[in-house]
Design a protein around this motif. Structure first.
Motif, PDB file in Angstrom:
ATOM      1  N   TRP A 188     -15.718  37.160  -1.718  1.00 40.84           N
ATOM      2  CA  TRP A 188     -14.383  36.598  -1.836  1.00 40.84           C
ATOM      3  C   TRP A 188     -13.941  36.628  -3.296  1.00 40.84           C
ATOM      4  O   TRP A 188     -14.748  36.588  -4.216  1.00 40.84           O
ATOM      5  CB  TRP A 188     -14.324  35.169  -1.289  1.00 40.84           C
ATOM      6  CG  TRP A 188     -15.380  34.246  -1.859  1.00 40.84           C
ATOM      7  CD1 TRP A 188     -16.628  34.014  -1.356  1.00 40.84           C
ATOM      8  CD2 TRP A 188     -15.284  33.458  -3.054  1.00 40.84           C
ATOM      9  NE1 TRP A 188     -17.315  33.123  -2.158  1.00 40.84           N
ATOM     10  CE2 TRP A 188     -16.511  32.763  -3.195  1.00 40.84           C
ATOM     11  CE3 TRP A 188     -14.286  33.257  -4.008  1.00 40.84           C
ATOM     12  CZ2 TRP A 188     -16.761  31.893  -4.265  1.00 40.84           C
ATOM     13  CZ3 TRP A 188     -14.529  32.397  -5.075  1.00 40.84           C
ATOM     14  CH2 TRP A 188     -15.762  31.722  -5.184  1.00 40.84           C
ATOM     15  N   VAL A 189     -12.635  36.725  -3.459  1.00 38.69           N
ATOM     16  CA  VAL A 189     -12.027  36.642  -4.784  1.00 38.69           C
ATOM     17  C   VAL A 189     -10.805  35.743  -4.656  1.00 38.69           C
ATOM     18  O   VAL A 189      -9.922  35.991  -3.828  1.00 38.69           O
ATOM     19  CB  VAL A 189     -11.604  38.020  -5.323  1.00 38.69           C
ATOM     20  CG1 VAL A 189     -10.986  37.876  -6.719  1.00 38.69           C
ATOM     21  CG2 VAL A 189     -12.779  38.986  -5.355  1.00 38.69           C
ATOM     22  N   ILE A 190     -10.759  34.683  -5.446  1.00 40.90           N
ATOM     23  CA  ILE A 190      -9.611  33.785  -5.489  1.00 40.90           C
ATOM     24  C   ILE A 190      -8.791  34.105  -6.727  1.00 40.90           C
ATOM     25  O   ILE A 190      -9.321  34.141  -7.836  1.00 40.90           O
ATOM     26  CB  ILE A 190     -10.062  32.313  -5.504  1.00 40.90           C
ATOM     27  CG1 ILE A 190     -10.634  31.926  -4.129  1.00 40.90           C
ATOM     28  CG2 ILE A 190      -8.926  31.384  -5.904  1.00 40.90           C
ATOM     29  CD1 ILE A 190     -11.291  30.567  -4.092  1.00 40.90           C
ATOM     30  N   VAL A 191      -7.508  34.362  -6.524  1.00 38.98           N
ATOM     31  CA  VAL A 191      -6.597  34.619  -7.638  1.00 38.98           C
ATOM     32  C   VAL A 191      -5.731  33.371  -7.812  1.00 38.98           C
ATOM     33  O   VAL A 191      -4.866  33.083  -6.981  1.00 38.98           O
ATOM     34  CB  VAL A 191      -5.723  35.858  -7.372  1.00 38.98           C
ATOM     35  CG1 VAL A 191      -4.827  36.143  -8.588  1.00 38.98           C
ATOM     36  CG2 VAL A 191      -6.594  37.074  -7.058  1.00 38.98           C
ATOM     37  N   ILE A 203     -13.372  32.998  -9.156  1.00 38.77           N
ATOM     38  CA  ILE A 203     -11.983  32.567  -9.280  1.00 38.77           C
ATOM     39  C   ILE A 203     -11.430  33.218 -10.537  1.00 38.77           C
ATOM     40  O   ILE A 203     -11.995  33.085 -11.624  1.00 38.77           O
ATOM     41  CB  ILE A 203     -11.879  31.043  -9.378  1.00 38.77           C
ATOM     42  CG1 ILE A 203     -12.468  30.387  -8.128  1.00 38.77           C
ATOM     43  CG2 ILE A 203     -10.420  30.616  -9.565  1.00 38.77           C
ATOM     44  CD1 ILE A 203     -12.605  28.880  -8.228  1.00 38.77           C
ATOM     45  N   VAL A 204     -10.354  33.963 -10.373  1.00 36.15           N
ATOM     46  CA  VAL A 204      -9.734  34.675 -11.489  1.00 36.15           C
ATOM     47  C   VAL A 204      -8.379  34.020 -11.765  1.00 36.15           C
ATOM     48  O   VAL A 204      -7.544  33.904 -10.868  1.00 36.15           O
ATOM     49  CB  VAL A 204      -9.544  36.168 -11.162  1.00 36.15           C
ATOM     50  CG1 VAL A 204      -8.974  36.912 -12.364  1.00 36.15           C
ATOM     51  CG2 VAL A 204     -10.866  36.790 -10.719  1.00 36.15           C
ATOM     52  N   TYR A 205      -8.188  33.610 -13.005  1.00 37.40           N
ATOM     53  CA  TYR A 205      -6.954  32.921 -13.382  1.00 37.40           C
ATOM     54  C   TYR A 205      -5.975  33.904 -14.002  1.00 37.40           C
ATOM     55  O   TYR A 205      -6.338  34.682 -14.896  1.00 37.40           O
ATOM     56  CB  TYR A 205      -7.256  31.786 -14.368  1.00 37.40           C
ATOM     57  CG  TYR A 205      -8.069  30.684 -13.746  1.00 37.40           C
ATOM     58  CD1 TYR A 205      -7.446  29.635 -13.069  1.00 37.40           C
ATOM     59  CD2 TYR A 205      -9.462  30.715 -13.791  1.00 37.40           C
ATOM     60  CE1 TYR A 205      -8.197  28.630 -12.464  1.00 37.40           C
ATOM     61  CE2 TYR A 205     -10.217  29.712 -13.183  1.00 37.40           C
ATOM     62  CZ  TYR A 205      -9.578  28.678 -12.531  1.00 37.40           C
ATOM     63  OH  TYR A 205     -10.323  27.703 -11.929  1.00 37.40           O
ATOM     64  N   VAL A 206      -4.752  33.874 -13.516  1.00 38.83           N
ATOM     65  CA  VAL A 206      -3.675  34.678 -14.080  1.00 38.83           C
ATOM     66  C   VAL A 206      -2.506  33.746 -14.383  1.00 38.83           C
ATOM     67  O   VAL A 206      -2.450  32.617 -13.893  1.00 38.83           O
ATOM     68  CB  VAL A 206      -3.232  35.813 -13.130  1.00 38.83           C
ATOM     69  CG1 VAL A 206      -4.413  36.703 -12.752  1.00 38.83           C
ATOM     70  CG2 VAL A 206      -2.575  35.246 -11.866  1.00 38.83           C
ATOM     71  N   TYR A 243      -6.867  36.438 -17.047  1.00 31.27           N
ATOM     72  CA  TYR A 243      -7.220  37.837 -16.815  1.00 31.27           C
ATOM     73  C   TYR A 243      -6.215  38.760 -17.498  1.00 31.27           C
ATOM     74  O   TYR A 243      -6.593  39.721 -18.185  1.00 31.27           O
ATOM     75  CB  TYR A 243      -7.255  38.088 -15.307  1.00 31.27           C
ATOM     76  CG  TYR A 243      -7.506  39.512 -14.893  1.00 31.27           C
ATOM     77  CD1 TYR A 243      -8.806  39.978 -14.694  1.00 31.27           C
ATOM     78  CD2 TYR A 243      -6.446  40.394 -14.672  1.00 31.27           C
ATOM     79  CE1 TYR A 243      -9.036  41.289 -14.293  1.00 31.27           C
ATOM     80  CE2 TYR A 243      -6.673  41.701 -14.282  1.00 31.27           C
ATOM     81  CZ  TYR A 243      -7.966  42.139 -14.093  1.00 31.27           C
ATOM     82  OH  TYR A 243      -8.187  43.442 -13.702  1.00 31.27           O
ATOM     83  N   ASN A 244      -4.918  38.482 -17.303  1.00 34.48           N
ATOM     84  CA  ASN A 244      -3.903  39.372 -17.867  1.00 34.48           C
ATOM     85  C   ASN A 244      -3.879  39.331 -19.392  1.00 34.48           C
ATOM     86  O   ASN A 244      -3.727  40.367 -20.051  1.00 34.48           O
ATOM     87  CB  ASN A 244      -2.517  39.074 -17.298  1.00 34.48           C
ATOM     88  CG  ASN A 244      -2.169  37.607 -17.262  1.00 34.48           C
ATOM     89  OD1 ASN A 244      -2.683  36.872 -16.431  1.00 34.48           O
ATOM     90  ND2 ASN A 244      -1.294  37.161 -18.150  1.00 34.48           N
ATOM     91  N   ALA A 245      -4.050  38.139 -19.960  1.00 34.64           N
ATOM     92  CA  ALA A 245      -4.018  38.043 -21.426  1.00 34.64           C
ATOM     93  C   ALA A 245      -5.221  38.735 -22.048  1.00 34.64           C
ATOM     94  O   ALA A 245      -5.088  39.446 -23.064  1.00 34.64           O
ATOM     95  CB  ALA A 245      -3.972  36.582 -21.850  1.00 34.64           C
TER      96      ALA A 245
END
Length: 316
Positions: free
Chosen positions: A160-163, A223-226, A291-293
């Motif tokens: 699983w990947v949580i965005v 968990i990936v934070y954007v 992630y984006n930064a």
């Protein structure tokens, strides 16, 4: 091997829902699915396919023109076995359904994904940090999202990947939410003027989710934070005034005021949301750590979104 895995994922992928977020994700997936054999599948309700509203009709026309397969399926009326059988046909499932099917939808979908043995799952967690919010926040939707995370972490068969995205940028200006009233020229703060909130546009979510899905080394069970933007309610008021060139009245809704409001109107979902976003903790993260930064991926901040929106246009 990585290229083969990429093609397997992209050739056997299901997006649940063709609303605002689903469409944003599909648009970016279509751009990246070069060399695939089977069409991308998007689950839609049979009723909307048979009698679409104007926006649905436009979306479905766009999807068909992009060689996307519309898969009619009733999430409300289906049995658990039917749902499990459907999901089991796909390697990767991206859940963009929201809560349109009512309370318990996300728990039911996640349970079915796990029973089906889906290889990779992006749940409907495009929101706040439910680990910090925890259970008992007074917002049943948040409680359910916390339980979804618990289910995913209790197993190892499905990756699983949580965005985590915060709220949609547009929600800051949603009249029913009551933060920014462009007509009355009022901006309201929740909790305190220094309370922060993270926001992301659907297009940014679509692009970043696609990047995260295809990233190497492979992202799994994380968990990936954007973020398109993180700002305080004071900064939001400043942005609105600078973009509009007008002075706005500023009204602070304290936590005590919001608690009283939810007590008076316990069935008012927006009152519960206002109280939730007054807490600060779990509702924001530093954009510099996202992630984006960290990958220098540009996003649309609140100022730019408002400048480009149609909200400031006068009547024709």
């Amino acid at each position: 091997m990585n290229n083969d895995l990429n093609h397997m994922e992209l050739d056997n992928m299901l997006v649940l829902g063709a609303g605002e977020l689903g469409m944003a994700i599909v648009r970016h997936l279509v751009l990246r699915r070069t060399g695939t054999v089977t069409p991308l599948a998007v689950l839609v309700s049979p009723h909307s396919l048979a009698a679409p509203g104007p926006e649905q009709a436009r979306n479905y026309h766009e999807l068909r023109a992009s060689n996307v397969r519309l898969l009619p399926f009733d999430l409300v009326a289906c049995s658990d076995d039917e749902l499990t059988a459907l999901l089991g046909r796909f390697h990767t499932v991206i859940n963009c359904t929201g809560f349109v099917a009512g309370p318990g939808t996300q728990l039911r979908l996640t349970s079915a994904v796990l029973r089906a043995g889906v290889s990779r799952y992006f749940p409907w967690q495009f929101g706040v940090n439910y680990d910090i919010v925890g259970k008992g926040s007074g917002q049943p939707v948040f409680d359910e999202q916390y339980e979804v995370r618990t289910l995913l972490r209790m197993q190892t068969r499905t990756e699983w990947v949580i965005v985590s995205t915060g709220m949609f940028t547009s929600f800051l200006f949603e009249p029913a939410f009551g933060l920014v009233d462009l007509t009355a020229e009022v901006v309201r703060g929740l909790g305190s003027w220094d309370t922060k909130v993270t926001v992301t546009t659907p297009d940014d979510i679509g692009r970043l989710t696609t990047d995260i899905l295809l990233d190497r080394p492979r992202i799994a069970n994380e968990i990936v934070y954007v973020a398109s933007d993180t700002l305080s309610y004071r900064e939001l008021a400043d942005v609105v005034e600078e973009v509009t060139g007008q002075r706005y009245r500023r009204e602070l809704l304290t936590t005590d005021m919001l608690i009283d409001e939810t007590a008076r109107r316990p069935d008012d979902a927006m009152a519960r949301y206002r109280l939730g976003f007054a807490r600060g903790d779990g509702m924001w993260w530093d954009k510099d750590t996202t992630y984006n930064a960290m990958r220098n991926i540009p996003t649309t901040d609140t100022r730019t979104w408002l400048q480009q929106s149609h909200l400031l246009e006068g009547p024709d």
